[in-house]
Design an enzyme around this catalytic site. Structure first.
Site, PDB file in Angstrom:
ATOM      1  N   GLU A 121     -23.918 -18.979  18.223  1.00 56.95           N
ATOM      2  CA  GLU A 121     -24.137 -19.224  16.797  1.00 56.95           C
ATOM      3  C   GLU A 121     -25.055 -18.195  16.124  1.00 56.95           C
ATOM      4  OE1 GLU A 121     -25.305 -23.380  16.732  1.00 56.95           O
ATOM      5  OE2 GLU A 121     -23.359 -24.006  17.487  1.00 56.95           O
ATOM      6  N   HIS A 166     -15.477 -27.550  15.595  1.00 49.20           N
ATOM      7  CA  HIS A 166     -15.952 -28.884  15.172  1.00 49.20           C
ATOM      8  C   HIS A 166     -15.344 -29.147  13.793  1.00 49.20           C
ATOM      9  CE1 HIS A 166     -18.670 -29.469  18.488  1.00 49.20           C
ATOM     10  NE2 HIS A 166     -19.202 -28.280  18.291  1.00 49.20           N
ATOM     11  N   GLU A 203     -15.309 -26.185  21.632  1.00 55.67           N
ATOM     12  CA  GLU A 203     -16.049 -27.443  21.391  1.00 55.67           C
ATOM     13  C   GLU A 203     -15.267 -28.364  20.458  1.00 55.67           C
ATOM     14  OE1 GLU A 203     -20.143 -26.682  20.199  1.00 55.67           O
ATOM     15  OE2 GLU A 203     -20.321 -24.975  21.569  1.00 55.67           O
ATOM     16  N   ASP A 257     -13.579 -31.063  18.303  1.00 56.20           N
ATOM     17  CA  ASP A 257     -13.545 -32.482  17.914  1.00 56.20           C
ATOM     18  C   ASP A 257     -13.142 -32.542  16.440  1.00 56.20           C
ATOM     19  OD1 ASP A 257     -16.082 -31.762  16.809  1.00 56.20           O
ATOM     20  OD2 ASP A 257     -17.202 -32.922  18.280  1.00 56.20           O
ATOM     21  N   ASN A 260     -20.130 -17.291  20.892  1.00 55.49           N
ATOM     22  CA  ASN A 260     -19.558 -18.581  20.512  1.00 55.49           C
ATOM     23  C   ASN A 260     -20.147 -18.982  19.157  1.00 55.49           C
ATOM     24  OD1 ASN A 260     -18.182 -21.090  21.374  1.00 55.49           O
ATOM     25  ND2 ASN A 260     -20.242 -21.981  21.532  1.00 55.49           N
TER      26      ASN A 260
END
Ligand code: 9MR
Length: 337
Positions: free
Chosen positions: A152, A228, A256, A258, A193
């Site tokens: 990040e 996300h 990741e 979701d 990432n």
């Protein structure tokens, strides 16, 4: 006669192949193969004797894992020179025993960082980063399929996040960190990432520009699209955006995944979510160097979402009671089709 018998035989064979592929794909990992399908695993859930379902599903359904918190700086290296690897080691052992790929997460991140680092004078940060990377990467050397080396690093407008690493070293910290990981583990694929880089925008443009430079120097192997997502707000150009990165020579991974929304869960949200999970699978499958997908947890019960976004949740493939949601089957079908 002979020709039509042959035609019949061929079409029967392809029917059987199609049917048996679908029938054989009774798990996420089987459906996804040769890509991997992973989950973030928390050690507390994995070893909780009163909830054996978590570990059971982890090994039955997934071919990869990412420690949800156990390898982060603040956890493994809380004080200068102090290392606590036990929880991460438990996850590593679980992945080895169950033939799972391990995505190691992460080395350089502004969050969950030990207070000793933020308290350092800036001219001591580089040495602390190099020491941390050496000790942690050496410990796990050979175990990690990939390392999220830098996590990040960008703001949403594409500028660099002004964290201690950037303040201490400027843009050079990427190269310094990546070189150090290569020096202590020559096998792991090295990733950066981030979130909100899944579609084309200022942040993914900035990531692409950085990735090109680092790839040319042989220091970067892949980019992690955290993914996300918010229900009904997925970018429409995920595959095209992945292609921009893979064209450079890089791998892409969904790291990741979701898909959250404002509760309650209804038949409508279930079906929208199923379609949107399938669209992520289809995007990854359509891009040659998209190597796999990791979901950020197994059950909604333990997802990070409700603590972070009040009133939101239901973002994963199993609900609070370990009931498979429609998205589960949609993911399998999207891989098999
Ligand atoms: O899921 C993780 C949660 O348990 C932690 O409290 C949180 C702390 O920041 O980190 C969560 O995982 C994050 C991941 O490491 C990096 N990308 C965003 C994830 C969700 O916050």
């Amino acid at each position: 006669m002979f020709a039509s018998a042959l035609t019949l035989a061929v079409s029967a064979a392809s029917l059987v192949t199609g049917a048996s592929a679908a029938a054989a794909a009774s798990t996420l990992k089987d459906a996804a193969s040769p890509l991997y399908f992973g989950a973030a695993l928390g050690v507390g859930h994995l070893t909780n004797a009163s909830d054996p379902t978590f570990a059971k599903l982890a090994k039955q359904q997934f071919s990869a894992a990412t420690p949800e918190n156990e390898m982060k700086w603040g956890v493994v290296n809380p004080e200068a020179g102090v290392y606590e690897f036990a929880d991460a080691d438990t996850i590593v052992a679980f992945t080895k025993k169950n033939n799972m790929k391990l995505r190691c997460h992460n080395l350089v991140w502004h969050s969950q960082l030990s207070p000793y680092v933020t308290a350092l004078p800036l001219n001591k940060v580089k040495a602390a980063m190099l020491q941390h990377i050496k000790d942690v990467v050496e410990h796990f050397a050979g175990d990690c399929y990939a390392w999220d080396v830098i996590n990040e690093p960008f703001n949403d407008d594409g500028t660099y996040r002004d964290d201690v690493f950037y303040q201490a070293m400027g843009e050079d910290y990427f190269e310094i960190a990546l070189k150090q990981v290569r020096a202590y583990d020559s096998h792991a694929k090295l990733y950066i990432n981030d979130y909100n880089i899944e579609g084309g925008n200022a942040k993914s443009d900035a990531m692409l520009a950085l990735a090109k430079k680092l790839y040319k120097k042989g220091l970067l192997d892949g980019i992690g699209f955290e993914s996300h997502f918010i229900l009904n707000e997925l970018p429409g150009d995920i595959a095209e955006n992945m292609e921009r990165f893979t064209k450079v020579g890089l791998d892409i991974a969904v790291t990741e995944l979701d898909i959250r929304y404002n509760l309650p869960e209804t038949a409508t949200t279930d079906s929208q979510q199923a379609t949107q999970y399938a669209s992520v699978v289809n995007a990854c499958q359509s891009v040659k160097r998209c190597v796999g997908i990791t979901v950020w947890g197994i059950t909604d019960l333990y997802s990070w979402i409700p603590q972070t976004f009040t009133g939101q949740g239901a973002a994963l493939l199993w609900d609070d009671d370990y009931k498979k949601k429609p998205a589960y089957k949609a993911v399998i079908n999207a891989f098999v089709d």
